[in-house]
Design a protein around this motif. Sequence first.
Motif, mmCIF file in Angstrom:
data_model
loop_
_atom_site.group_PDB
_atom_site.id
_atom_site.type_symbol
_atom_site.label_atom_id
_atom_site.label_comp_id
_atom_site.label_asym_id
_atom_site.label_seq_id
_atom_site.Cartn_x
_atom_site.Cartn_y
_atom_site.Cartn_z
ATOM 1 N N MET A 120 0.833 -1.179 0.000
ATOM 2 C CA MET A 120 0.000 0.000 0.000
ATOM 3 C C MET A 120 0.881 1.247 0.000
ATOM 4 N N ALA A 121 0.410 2.303 -0.593
ATOM 5 C CA ALA A 121 1.164 3.548 -0.682
ATOM 6 C C ALA A 121 1.054 4.340 0.620
ATOM 7 N N ILE A 122 2.123 5.038 0.922
ATOM 8 C CA ILE A 122 2.150 5.934 2.081
ATOM 9 C C ILE A 122 1.611 7.288 1.621
ATOM 10 N N ARG A 123 0.707 7.862 2.392
ATOM 11 C CA ARG A 123 0.171 9.180 2.092
ATOM 12 C C ARG A 123 0.649 10.148 3.169
ATOM 13 N N TYR A 124 1.278 11.240 2.746
ATOM 14 C CA TYR A 124 1.763 12.267 3.675
ATOM 15 C C TYR A 124 0.804 13.441 3.649
ATOM 16 N N GLU A 125 0.523 14.000 4.830
ATOM 17 C CA GLU A 125 -0.408 15.120 4.938
ATOM 18 C C GLU A 125 0.199 16.234 5.780
ATOM 19 N N TRP A 126 0.296 17.424 5.207
ATOM 20 C CA TRP A 126 0.708 18.603 5.956
ATOM 21 C C TRP A 126 -0.509 19.097 6.735
ATOM 22 N N ARG A 127 -0.342 19.269 8.031
ATOM 23 C CA ARG A 127 -1.412 19.703 8.934
ATOM 24 C C ARG A 127 -2.619 18.767 8.828
ATOM 25 N N GLY A 128 -2.318 17.475 8.719
ATOM 26 C CA GLY A 128 -3.363 16.467 8.640
ATOM 27 C C GLY A 128 -4.174 16.392 9.925
ATOM 28 N N ASP A 129 -5.373 15.832 9.800
ATOM 29 C CA ASP A 129 -6.233 15.674 10.964
ATOM 30 C C ASP A 129 -5.546 14.759 11.973
ATOM 31 N N VAL A 130 -5.455 15.214 13.209
ATOM 32 C CA VAL A 130 -4.771 14.463 14.257
ATOM 33 C C VAL A 130 -5.784 13.990 15.285
ATOM 34 N N ASP A 131 -5.840 12.699 15.461
ATOM 35 C CA ASP A 131 -6.655 12.078 16.487
ATOM 36 C C ASP A 131 -5.747 11.829 17.685
ATOM 37 N N ASN A 132 -6.087 12.405 18.833
ATOM 38 C CA ASN A 132 -5.225 12.279 20.016
ATOM 39 C C ASN A 132 -4.907 10.834 20.360
ATOM 40 N N ALA A 133 -5.891 9.958 20.319
ATOM 41 C CA ALA A 133 -5.664 8.558 20.689
ATOM 42 C C ALA A 133 -4.667 7.893 19.736
ATOM 43 N N SER A 134 -4.811 8.123 18.443
ATOM 44 C CA SER A 134 -3.892 7.516 17.463
ATOM 45 C C SER A 134 -2.473 8.046 17.626
ATOM 46 N N LEU A 135 -2.345 9.360 17.835
ATOM 47 C CA LEU A 135 -1.012 9.934 17.985
ATOM 48 C C LEU A 135 -0.380 9.506 19.305
ATOM 49 N N ASN A 136 -1.148 9.415 20.362
ATOM 50 C CA ASN A 136 -0.610 8.917 21.633
ATOM 51 C C ASN A 136 -0.151 7.463 21.496
ATOM 52 N N ALA A 137 -0.902 6.641 20.774
ATOM 53 C CA ALA A 137 -0.513 5.242 20.559
ATOM 54 C C ALA A 137 0.742 5.142 19.708
ATOM 55 N N LEU A 138 0.839 5.955 18.645
ATOM 56 C CA LEU A 138 2.037 5.959 17.806
ATOM 57 C C LEU A 138 3.250 6.396 18.612
ATOM 58 N N HIS A 139 3.095 7.428 19.400
ATOM 59 C CA HIS A 139 4.180 7.930 20.249
ATOM 60 C C HIS A 139 4.675 6.843 21.198
ATOM 61 N N ALA A 140 3.746 6.148 21.837
ATOM 62 C CA ALA A 140 4.116 5.072 22.768
ATOM 63 C C ALA A 140 4.863 3.966 22.037
ATOM 64 N N ASP A 141 4.379 3.564 20.868
ATOM 65 C CA ASP A 141 5.047 2.529 20.072
ATOM 66 C C ASP A 141 6.435 2.990 19.633
ATOM 67 N N GLY A 142 6.507 4.182 19.097
ATOM 68 C CA GLY A 142 7.760 4.677 18.547
ATOM 69 C C GLY A 142 8.833 4.988 19.569
ATOM 70 N N PHE A 143 8.427 5.458 20.737
ATOM 71 C CA PHE A 143 9.394 5.836 21.758
ATOM 72 C C PHE A 143 9.488 4.816 22.893
ATOM 73 N N GLY A 144 8.718 3.727 22.800
ATOM 74 C CA GLY A 144 8.791 2.679 23.811
ATOM 75 C C GLY A 144 8.359 3.138 25.183
ATOM 76 N N SER A 145 7.285 3.905 25.229
ATOM 77 C CA SER A 145 6.789 4.430 26.497
ATOM 78 C C SER A 145 5.322 4.047 26.671
ATOM 79 N N PRO A 146 4.803 4.209 27.869
ATOM 80 C CA PRO A 146 3.370 3.945 28.064
ATOM 81 C C PRO A 146 2.528 4.933 27.248
ATOM 82 N N VAL A 147 1.319 4.542 26.914
ATOM 83 C CA VAL A 147 0.417 5.426 26.176
ATOM 84 C C VAL A 147 0.000 6.575 27.091
ATOM 85 N N ALA A 148 0.261 7.790 26.639
ATOM 86 C CA ALA A 148 -0.093 8.997 27.403
ATOM 87 C C ALA A 148 -1.491 9.462 27.004
#
Length: 131
Positions: A1-29
Amino acid sequence: MAIRYEWRGDVDNASLNALHADGFGSPVAQTDWRTRLERHSLGWVCAREDGSLIGFVNVAWDGGVHAFLLDTVVARDRRSHGIGAGLVAIAAEEARAAQCAWLHVDFEDHLRAFYFDACGFTRTTAGLIAL
């Protein structure tokens, strides 16, 4: 599947918190990213695959000519595919379009090759005070 990049894309707090936890190896904030981004950022770049958030970078700024990369993160299972470099390239393009003259980044030593080689940053002398 293709990657789609978005400038100022819609940000869902739950999704970004989950990505942050996965990427930085920390608990979900419970960070309110939307409020933080709207208040302090020139913009941000989201990378999505099949509708899922798999990468993100925040472009903070001083309201003038300096922009700063923060929170660059790619999902662990999607690393080493150029997604992070793609995020940074779009961040640089958009900062340039906003008339910024400088894009700053600081990082831990193990990320030197990513920022210097893959993204094209140059070495500079900088200072830091740990607070």
